[in-house]
Structure formats: structure tokens, C-alpha cells
Design a protein around this motif. Structure first.
Motif, PDB file in Angstrom:
ATOM      1  N   SER A  44     110.341  82.712 -39.952  1.00 39.57           N
ATOM      2  CA  SER A  44     110.226  84.353 -40.007  1.00 39.57           C
ATOM      3  C   SER A  44     108.762  84.596 -39.768  1.00 39.57           C
ATOM      4  N   GLN A  75     107.770  79.986 -34.285  1.00 35.03           N
ATOM      5  CA  GLN A  75     109.123  80.624 -34.546  1.00 35.03           C
ATOM      6  C   GLN A  75     110.169  79.647 -33.967  1.00 35.03           C
ATOM      7  N   THR A  95     116.612  84.715 -38.513  1.00 29.59           N
ATOM      8  CA  THR A  95     115.473  83.879 -38.398  1.00 29.59           C
ATOM      9  C   THR A  95     115.750  82.955 -36.958  1.00 29.59           C
ATOM     10  N   GLU A 125     116.032  85.883 -33.898  1.00 29.30           N
ATOM     11  CA  GLU A 125     115.044  87.046 -34.005  1.00 29.30           C
ATOM     12  C   GLU A 125     115.025  87.967 -32.837  1.00 29.30           C
TER      13      GLU A 125
END
Length: 491
Positions: free
Chosen positions: A21, A262, A480, A484
């Protein structure tokens, strides 16, 4: 660092927590947090250094792996089946049985890479399969051949997924196709090198009372053992702390890792990420495509000497004539990979390369002129290496974070490598009409599946854009990693 000038793409720059996240960029600006950047000129030097030290070892270990796996095709035309009393059916079974253990252990090894560490896992596997290859030179029965193939499959199962994941630990998404091309070119070069080496080693027929095919196994196994030593010293557990990097370059590596947190995610094993991977349609579409492409890869790389021998070339010619075919396939893939990274698109290159393969297999099925059939193998080589290699890159760059990607890569390869079992059964007897026909059908099916996955990827990118603009409600089950909103899938 004070060399702050390079702006990263939206889908690579998230600053976040270990579970993938991240805070919105505007929020970071409000609290005065500025993402560190890297001087492009210095980063170019860093990438060149990474390529110089890591790529040769990655290539050599995969070269030795594929060499030890595919040399069964070279020894077939040198009298090995006759020496151990193996029938055509038993020999085909020996080719296929390798994949029984191979597909079983791929996903577990991929998931356990970080836990066991790349250095320990890859070195151990390299040593065991090297010893197995050496001992294969002393077998005298079909049972011995079966046993060696099963052990070889179990050891080599962890190699390709682990090396692929190691690439994702070092290079960004837009840098990976070229490095996967280096890896996959070893599949082609192992054919070329294997043909050349087999041609030389078969001249040792009778030395110390051993047949030439036995020397092929013994010498190639010893070569792989040397590579295992290079793996231990050359592939550190944490690439960002590699011994050959300066302090400034290590700092740049840490910045690069932070910029793609990420994509990388946590180092801790998260079984939720494993479950998410198994629920992702991308995994199964990619696995089905890879299965079709691997039918070509394993059939072509294992049986090309036999295919050429069926075209009336003698034993030695059928080995050394494979060399230019494999080299051409490697060059074609590398050229496509460079363009793919530059454009950040993957699927159109697979579709285009497969057209060459379709034409090549049609020629092999319909033309009887030896020279034309030999030319057709060059066309096939374009699809044989571009297809599976680019498809692996396509899934690599579109799944995040690490353990979701590790599961996906491992299970994609488990699905795909069952093609090795098929390849061993369809390439049985000359002139291999069944094998060529099956390969042609697999290519046509792959084209359909690639288009389906393209539409699925495009649909997800469009959906994310609409959610971000508030045009549609956010109904994502998982939010996530690659799900995302600012993670854009490569088409």
C-alpha cells in the motif's frame, strides 16, 4: 544524493509500506516528503555494471541447465538408445518423465526463493544436477536413464522461476525484457553450443573404452559443476549490496528499490498474496499461452538434431547444422526484447513472432526439398524463443508484489512445462509429421489466447482509469500491488 533529476513513471514510483500500500503523491508533498531521484547518466553506468557482473552468471547457469536437459537429443542420434537397450517408446518416455518432477517442484521453489536465499538454493540445485549429468554417462539400462531424468527434473525445477524472480529483484519493469532475453537466449545458445560440443565430444568415441555419447554427459556435467561455483560467489542474496558496487551505487540501488516498493512488496512471506495469485485470471491465461509456446520450445530444442537427420543429413551434420538456427533464434529474440522494453509493450511482439513459426511449420509439413526445410527451421526459431520468452516478461511486469509474482511465475511454469511431456510423445518417429502438426496447432491456439489476454489487460487498465476519475464505483476485491489504481499493466 544530490543528483536528483530523473522522473519515474507513475506505475513505478509508489512510496509505501511493506504490504504494497502507498500514500498518494499529493499527501507526500503536503508533509514535505520529496521522493529521491537518480541522475540518468549515473544510473546508466549502474545498469551497465549490473549487466556486466550479473548477466553472464545468470546466462551461464541457465545455459548449463538447458544443456544438461536437452543433450538427450544429441545422444539419441549417437547410438545411446541402442547401447542401453531402449526402444523408441521408452526413449520418448525418458524425455517426458523429466517433466513429472519438474512441474511438481517449480511453484514451491519459487515461493521459497527469498526464505532459502538465491545463493543457497541456486548453488545447491546446480551441484546436484551437475552430478546427475555426470553419472548419466555411466548408465547401462533404461531404468538408470529414467532415474537420472527424474532427479534432473526435480533439481532444474527451481532454476528458471528463481532466475526470473532474481531479475525482477534487480531491474525495473521497463528494463526486464532485455534481461529475460539474455536468459532465454541461453535456451537457443545451449542448442548451438550443445550441437557444437556434441559434435566435438562424439569424436571421443572409444576413448578409455567409453562411447562418444557417454563423454557428452560426463564433460557437460563437469562444465555445469564449474558454473555452480560461479553461482555461489556471483549471485548475492541482496543485489543492492553486491560487492562490486560503490557506496554511491549501493545508495542508488536502495533508491531504485524504494521507487518500486509497490512492485517489490514485503520480504516476509504472505500467504494472502499466494491466494490472490491463484485467483488472478492473468495467471491461467499466461499459463495456457506458455503451454502452447513451450510445446514448440521443448519439441524444437530437444529434437532439432533428429529433425535434421530425418531430412537426410548424417549424424555429425545434424548436430552442427543446428548451430546457426539456434544463434538466429537468440538474435531475433534479443532484438525484439530491446524494442519491447523501449515501447513498454509485450503482446504484439509475441503475435508477430508466432507468424514466422506458423509459416515455418507449414513448410516443414508440406515441402520435401531439404534446403527449404532447413530454411523453415530458422523461421520456426523466431517463434520458438520469442514466444515463451516474451510471455514470461509479460507476466513478470504485470504482477506485484513479490510473493504474488513468485506464485504466479512458479505456477505459470508448472502449467506450461507439462508441454514437455507432450513434446516427448508427439516427436516419436521420422519424418515427425505428428510433432510438426501439433506444434502448428499450438501456435494457432496461442494466438487466440494472446488476443484474449490483451483485451483483459486493456479492460483492467480502462477500469482503473475510470475508478480514479470517479466515473464508476470502486468494486475491486483487492486494492494492493498490481491492483492499485496507479499500477498500469503493460499491454
Amino acid at each position: 544524493m544530490d543528483d536528483i533529476s530523473k522522473q519515474q513513471p507513475m506505475d513505478e514510483k509508489a512510496i509505501g509500506t511493506s504490504n504494497g500500500s502507498h500514500a498518494p503523491e499529493d499527501a507526500l508533498k503536503q508533509v514535505g516528503i520529496v521522493e529521491p531521484q537518480i541522475d540518468p547518466a549515473k544510473e546508466k553506468i549502474l545498469l551497465a555494471k549490473l549487466d556486466l557482473f550479473f548477466v553472464p552468471i545468470i546466462m551461464l547457469v541457465y545455459l548449463s541447465c538447458f544443456l544438461d536437459r536437452s543433450n538427450i537429443g544429441n545422444v539419441k542420434v549417437a547410438g545411446m538408445p541402442e547401447d542401453i537397450g531402449a526402444s523408441n517408446q521408452q526413449f520418448s518416455t525418458a524425455v517426458s518423465i523429466f517433466y513429472a518432477t519438474y512441474v511438481t517442484f517449480e511453484t514451491p521453489f519459487a515461493i521459497s526463493l527469498k526464505k532459502l536465499t538465491p545463493r543457497v538454493l541456486l548453488t545447491t540445485l546446480s551441484v546436484v544436477w551437475s552430478l546427475t549429468t555426470i553419472f548419466s554417462g555411466f548408465i547401462h539400462s533404461v531404468g538408470g536413464l529414467y532415474a537420472s531424468r527424474l532427479v534432473l527434473g526435480a533439481c532444474e525445477a527451481g532454476l528458471f522461476p528463481s532466475l526470473t524472480l532474481y531479475i525482477t529483484m534487480i531491474w525495473r519493469r521497463e528494463e526486464q525484457a532485455k534481461r529475460v532475453a539474455y536468459l532465454f537466449s541461453c535456451t537457443a545458445l545451449s542448442g548451438a553450443f550443445g550441437g557444437l560440443l556434441a559434435y566435438a565430444l562424439l569424436q571421443m568415441d572409444g576413448v578409455a573404452g567409453y562411447a562418444g555419447w557417454r563423454w557428452v554427459y560426463i564433460i557437460e556435467g563437469l562444465f555445469s559443476m564449474l558454473i555452480a561455483v560461479a553461482v555461489w560467489f556471483g549471485l548475492p542474496t541482496n543485489p543492492a549490496e553486491a560487492w562490486f558496487l560503490s557506496d554511491e551505487q549501493k545508495h542508488m540501488m536502495r533508491i531504485r528499490d524504494q521507487q518500486r516498493i509497490q512492485y517489490m512488496g514485503s520480504d516476509e512471506l504472505d500467504w494472502q498474496e499466494v491466494r490472490i495469485a491463484f485467483q488472478d485470471p492473468k495467471l491461467y491465461l499466461s499459463g495456457a499461452i506458455q503451454f502452447c509456446q513451450d510445446i514448440l520450445l521443448y519439441g524444437f530444442s530437444t529434437f532439432l538434431p533428429a529433425i535434421l537427420k530425418a531430412a537426410k543429413y548424417n549424424t555429425l551434420q545434424s548436430n552442427y547444422l543446428t548451430i546457426p538456427v539456434y544463434v538466429f533464434g537468440a538474435i531475433a529474440f534479443l532484438a525484439a526484447a530491446v524494442a519491447s522494453d523501449r515501447l513498454m509493450i509485450r503482446s504484439p511482439f509475441i503475435l508477430f513472432a508466432n507468424i514466422f513459426g506458423i509459416v515455418g511449420y507449414i513448410v516443414l509439413l508440406t515441402v520435401s526439398t531439404d534446403g527449404v526445410r532447413y530454411f523453415a527451421t530458422f523461421l520456426c526459431a523466431v517463434a520458438v524463443y520469442n514466444g515463451p520468452g516474451m510471455n514470461v516478461t509479460w507476466i513478470n511486469v504485470n504482477v506485484a508484489p513479490h510473493y504474488r509474482r513468485a506464485t504466479t511465475i512458479g505456477f505459470q511454469q508448472t502449467i506450461a512445462n507439462t508441454a514437455g511431456i507432450v513434446a516427448g510423445q508427439i516427436y516419436r518417429t521420422s519424418p515427425y509429421k505428428l510433432g510438426h502438426s501439433f506444434s502448428l496447432g499450438a501456435l494457432c491456439l496461442a494466438q487466440v489466447l494472446i488476443v484474449v489476454k490483451m483485451f483483459y489487460i486493456r479492460w483492467w487498465n480502462t477500469r482503473k482509469e475510470k475508478i480514479a476519475r470517479g466515473e464508476i464505483p470502486d468494486t475491486r476485491k483487492y486494492k494492493t500491488g498490481d491492483r492499485e489504481l496507479d499500477f498500469k499493466y503493460h499491454l
